[in-house]
Design a protein around this motif. Structure first.
Motif, PDB file in Angstrom:
ATOM      1  N   PRO A 156       0.830  -1.218   0.000  1.00 33.04           N
ATOM      2  CA  PRO A 156       0.000   0.000   0.000  1.00 33.04           C
ATOM      3  C   PRO A 156       0.856   1.256   0.000  1.00 33.04           C
ATOM      4  CG  PRO A 156       0.097  -0.930   2.199  1.00 33.04           C
ATOM      5  CD  PRO A 156       0.803  -1.903   1.291  1.00 33.04           C
ATOM      6  N   GLY A 157       0.275   2.320  -0.524  1.00 29.62           N
ATOM      7  CA  GLY A 157       0.960   3.608  -0.506  1.00 29.62           C
ATOM      8  C   GLY A 157       1.860   3.857  -1.691  1.00 29.62           C
TER       9      GLY A 157
ATOM     10  N   HIS B 125       1.356   0.751   6.822  1.00 31.61           N
ATOM     11  CA  HIS B 125       0.405   0.003   6.008  1.00 31.61           C
ATOM     12  C   HIS B 125      -1.029   0.377   6.393  1.00 31.61           C
ATOM     13  CE1 HIS B 125       3.588  -3.372   5.286  1.00 31.61           C
ATOM     14  NE2 HIS B 125       3.768  -2.316   4.501  1.00 31.61           N
ATOM     15  N   MET B 126      -1.304   0.451   7.694  1.00 34.33           N
ATOM     16  CA  MET B 126      -2.636   0.821   8.147  1.00 34.33           C
ATOM     17  C   MET B 126      -3.021   2.199   7.616  1.00 34.33           C
ATOM     18  SD  MET B 126      -4.042  -1.606   9.999  1.00 34.33           S
ATOM     19  CE  MET B 126      -5.337  -0.649  10.772  1.00 34.33           C
ATOM     20  N   GLN B 127      -2.117   3.149   7.738  1.00 37.40           N
ATOM     21  CA  GLN B 127      -2.424   4.508   7.300  1.00 37.40           C
ATOM     22  C   GLN B 127      -2.676   4.559   5.796  1.00 37.40           C
ATOM     23  OE1 GLN B 127       0.985   6.637   8.710  1.00 37.40           O
ATOM     24  NE2 GLN B 127       0.437   6.365  10.880  1.00 37.40           N
TER      25      GLN B 127
ATOM     26  N   LEU C 209      -6.166   2.898   4.926  1.00 41.59           N
ATOM     27  CA  LEU C 209      -7.298   3.726   5.318  1.00 41.59           C
ATOM     28  C   LEU C 209      -7.390   4.992   4.477  1.00 41.59           C
ATOM     29  CD1 LEU C 209      -7.284   3.375   9.202  1.00 41.59           C
ATOM     30  CD2 LEU C 209      -8.449   2.015   7.491  1.00 41.59           C
ATOM     31  N   GLU C 210      -6.252   5.555   4.099  1.00 40.19           N
ATOM     32  CA  GLU C 210      -6.279   6.734   3.222  1.00 40.19           C
ATOM     33  C   GLU C 210      -6.860   6.384   1.862  1.00 40.19           C
ATOM     34  OE1 GLU C 210      -2.351   8.255   3.082  1.00 40.19           O
ATOM     35  OE2 GLU C 210      -2.392   9.065   5.132  1.00 40.19           O
ATOM     36  N   ASP C 211      -6.495   5.219   1.326  1.00 41.03           N
ATOM     37  CA  ASP C 211      -7.048   4.805   0.028  1.00 41.03           C
ATOM     38  C   ASP C 211      -8.568   4.651   0.116  1.00 41.03           C
ATOM     39  OD1 ASP C 211      -4.527   4.812  -1.038  1.00 41.03           O
ATOM     40  OD2 ASP C 211      -4.225   2.634  -0.885  1.00 41.03           O
ATOM     41  N   CYS C 212      -9.046   4.060   1.196  1.00 43.92           N
ATOM     42  CA  CYS C 212     -10.489   3.890   1.352  1.00 43.92           C
ATOM     43  C   CYS C 212     -11.192   5.231   1.516  1.00 43.92           C
ATOM     44  CB  CYS C 212     -10.783   2.988   2.551  1.00 43.92           C
ATOM     45  SG  CYS C 212     -10.278   1.261   2.327  1.00 43.92           S
ATOM     46  N   GLN C 213     -10.606   6.121   2.294  1.00 39.21           N
ATOM     47  CA  GLN C 213     -11.204   7.438   2.482  1.00 39.21           C
ATOM     48  C   GLN C 213     -11.240   8.226   1.185  1.00 39.21           C
ATOM     49  OE1 GLN C 213      -8.781   9.005   5.646  1.00 39.21           O
ATOM     50  NE2 GLN C 213     -10.269   8.455   7.222  1.00 39.21           N
ATOM     51  N   ASP C 214     -10.149   8.172   0.415  1.00 40.41           N
ATOM     52  CA  ASP C 214     -10.102   8.904  -0.850  1.00 40.41           C
ATOM     53  C   ASP C 214     -11.174   8.414  -1.819  1.00 40.41           C
ATOM     54  OD1 ASP C 214      -7.993  10.323   0.149  1.00 40.41           O
ATOM     55  OD2 ASP C 214      -6.448   9.145  -0.863  1.00 40.41           O
ATOM     56  N   ALA C 215     -11.510   7.118  -1.746  1.00 41.01           N
ATOM     57  CA  ALA C 215     -12.539   6.569  -2.621  1.00 41.01           C
ATOM     58  C   ALA C 215     -13.942   6.751  -2.059  1.00 41.01           C
ATOM     59  CB  ALA C 215     -12.272   5.083  -2.869  1.00 41.01           C
TER      60      ALA C 215
ATOM     61  N   PRO D 103      -5.910   3.527  17.730  1.00 44.00           N
ATOM     62  CA  PRO D 103      -5.994   4.816  17.021  1.00 44.00           C
ATOM     63  C   PRO D 103      -6.794   4.747  15.731  1.00 44.00           C
ATOM     64  CG  PRO D 103      -3.813   3.838  16.750  1.00 44.00           C
ATOM     65  CD  PRO D 103      -4.537   3.000  17.759  1.00 44.00           C
ATOM     66  N   TYR D 104      -7.090   3.539  15.239  1.00 44.25           N
ATOM     67  CA  TYR D 104      -7.832   3.401  13.987  1.00 44.25           C
ATOM     68  C   TYR D 104      -9.296   3.036  14.214  1.00 44.25           C
ATOM     69  CZ  TYR D 104      -2.999   3.081  12.456  1.00 44.25           C
ATOM     70  OH  TYR D 104      -1.675   3.331  12.245  1.00 44.25           O
ATOM     71  N   ALA D 105      -9.742   3.052  15.454  1.00 39.64           N
ATOM     72  CA  ALA D 105     -11.116   2.641  15.746  1.00 39.64           C
ATOM     73  C   ALA D 105     -12.112   3.711  15.339  1.00 39.64           C
ATOM     74  CB  ALA D 105     -11.267   2.329  17.232  1.00 39.64           C
ATOM     75  N   ASN D 106     -11.752   4.985  15.407  1.00 41.03           N
ATOM     76  CA  ASN D 106     -12.673   6.068  15.107  1.00 41.03           C
ATOM     77  C   ASN D 106     -12.446   6.583  13.700  1.00 41.03           C
ATOM     78  OD1 ASN D 106     -13.669   6.020  17.749  1.00 41.03           O
ATOM     79  ND2 ASN D 106     -12.028   7.356  18.460  1.00 41.03           N
TER      80      ASN D 106
END
Length: 411
Positions: free
Chosen positions: A10-11, A116-118, A121-127, A247-250
């Motif tokens: 990712p990234g 990897h987590m960041q 999640l950024e890819d999902c948010q951008d989409a 930190p990724y729960a919210n």
């Protein structure tokens, strides 16, 4: 529901968005369709579907660790210390997730890199996607474990010919490249007791793994793990090894109360109205109480000017019952009681003012007519020991205003 297998790296920026393997399942977990598309294309094609993502096995390591605690919160706090010797990176660079307690008493755990987590999640948010869960790919095969030894089969995932799935009763599932499989199995078998060195194979031969009969007992078995079973496991309402914690729960996971938000808003408005109404009623009752207390004090001061005011209500009761020691039998209490009893009988009028002493009572009455006045005077005159005197009477539009003086101890 949509289930998407996220990229291994990712990234990394490319000229075109990465095409990801996806599956669309029904409510009962049956596979309805599948394909390969980017996250943006999936968002346009299935705008109302819920999304769960799978973190590829190459980027998430699964462990089973012994943690001498029983509470889940304590296990999460102790996990970094339990895994510290097995990790080759700084803990600040890693995302650690404590899973459920297994049958052997140890806890399952998942470890991946923060970057990897960041990136995922950024890819999902951008989409425009909001993830419900992010699950380790290999963890979906935790039920396909043999009773003894190791079970090895080719990966059931698409394009998984170069990977093998290995499960066992004492370790978490793992997906391994077939080129490394023989070496990995040799090392893994060396850690087992002799009676536990059993290989259950499907789709592999012992010779192609570089092993011999001396390394393990070999059994050819039917496949234990299937893609359909893994997708059903991914669709379960709550998966214990969900990476969307800490930190990724919210922000990404849909809050469970979101569907109840209209009900909660209505309940909040209703509660505010009820509280406001109770507050207004309380203020009104408090004001009425203060007014009544002030009137009682004023009445006490007019009626018993020579008495020290301590508890006016109790003192009034004692006076009316003849219990006031200073008044005696013919004191203010008994005299006032007899006068008020005569004046108040039948409620012909109302008392505008009165003054009482231990020997006499002066009254100012408001009456409808002179007939009611004469009736009251007759009652007072008939009272034992009372002497009544009319000090004045005026007639007006509101009726008759009369002033009487009643003395006690007369004939």
């Amino acid at each position: 529901m949509l289930i998407v297998l996220l990229p291994d790296l990712p990234g990394i920026e490319t000229l075109e968005p990465a095409r990801l393997q996806w599956w669309r399942t029904g409510r009962d977990g049956t596979l309805e369709e599948s394909g390969q598309d980017s996250l943006s294309q999936l968002r346009s094609r299935f705008p109302t579907e819920r999304l769960r993502a799978l973190a590829p096995a190459t980027t998430v390591n699964l462990y089973r660790v012994a943690i001498p605690v029983r509470r889940a919160a304590a296990a999460r706090a102790a996990l970094p210390f339990a895994l510290e010797d097995q990790l080759g990176q700084e803990l600040e660079e890693l995302h650690l997730v404590a899973g459920p307690r297994r049958a052997d008493g140890r806890y399952a755990a998942a470890v991946t890199e923060q970057r990897h987590m960041q990136a995922w999640l950024e890819d999902c948010q951008d989409a425009g996607w909001r993830l419900e869960a992010l699950l380790p790919q290999a963890s979906l095969h935790d039920e396909a474990a043999p009773d003894v030894g190791l079970y090895v089969q080719r990966s059931p995932w698409p394009a998984g010919d170069d990977q093998a799935l290995v499960t066992s009763a004492d370790q978490e599932p793992v997906l391994i490249e077939t080129g490394m499989l023989g070496f990995w199995l040799k090392q893994r078998l060396a850690q087992l007791d002799e009676e536990q060195r059993v290989l259950q194979l499907h789709g592999f031969q012992l010779t192609e793994l570089g092993l011999s009969d001396a390394d393990a007992q070999v059994r050819q078995v039917e496949p234990l793990a299937t893609l359909e079973a893994a997708l059903k496991r991914a669709q379960q309402p709550a998966r214990a090894l969900n990476l969307l914690v800490g930190p990724y729960a919210n922000g990404m996971a849909t809050p469970p109360w979101r569907k109840l938000r209209p009900v909660m808003v209505a309940a909040g408005v209703l509660l505010a109205v009820v509280v406001g109404q109770l507050a207004l009623e309380g203020m009104a009752l408090s004001g009425e109480r203060e007014r009544l207390l002030a009137e009682i004090d004023q009445l006490f001061d007019r009626t018993l000017p020579n008495s020290r005011r301590v508890d006016p209500v109790t003192q009034f009761r004692q006076a009316l019952a003849g219990g006031d020691a200073q008044a005696g039998q013919n004191g203010t209490g008994s005299l006032l009681y007899e006068v008020l009893a005569a004046v108040g009988e039948g409620d012909p009028g109302r008392i505008r003012q009165f003054r009482a002493t231990p020997t006499d009572v002066e009254l100012e009455l408001q009456l409808p007519s002179f007939a009611e006045l004469e009736g009251i005077r007759a009652k007072l005159a008939a009272g034992p020991g009372l002497s009544e005197t009319l000090q004045g009477a005026d007639s007006g539009t509101d009726g008759v205003t009369a002033r009487l003086r009643v003395e006690g101890g007369g004939s």
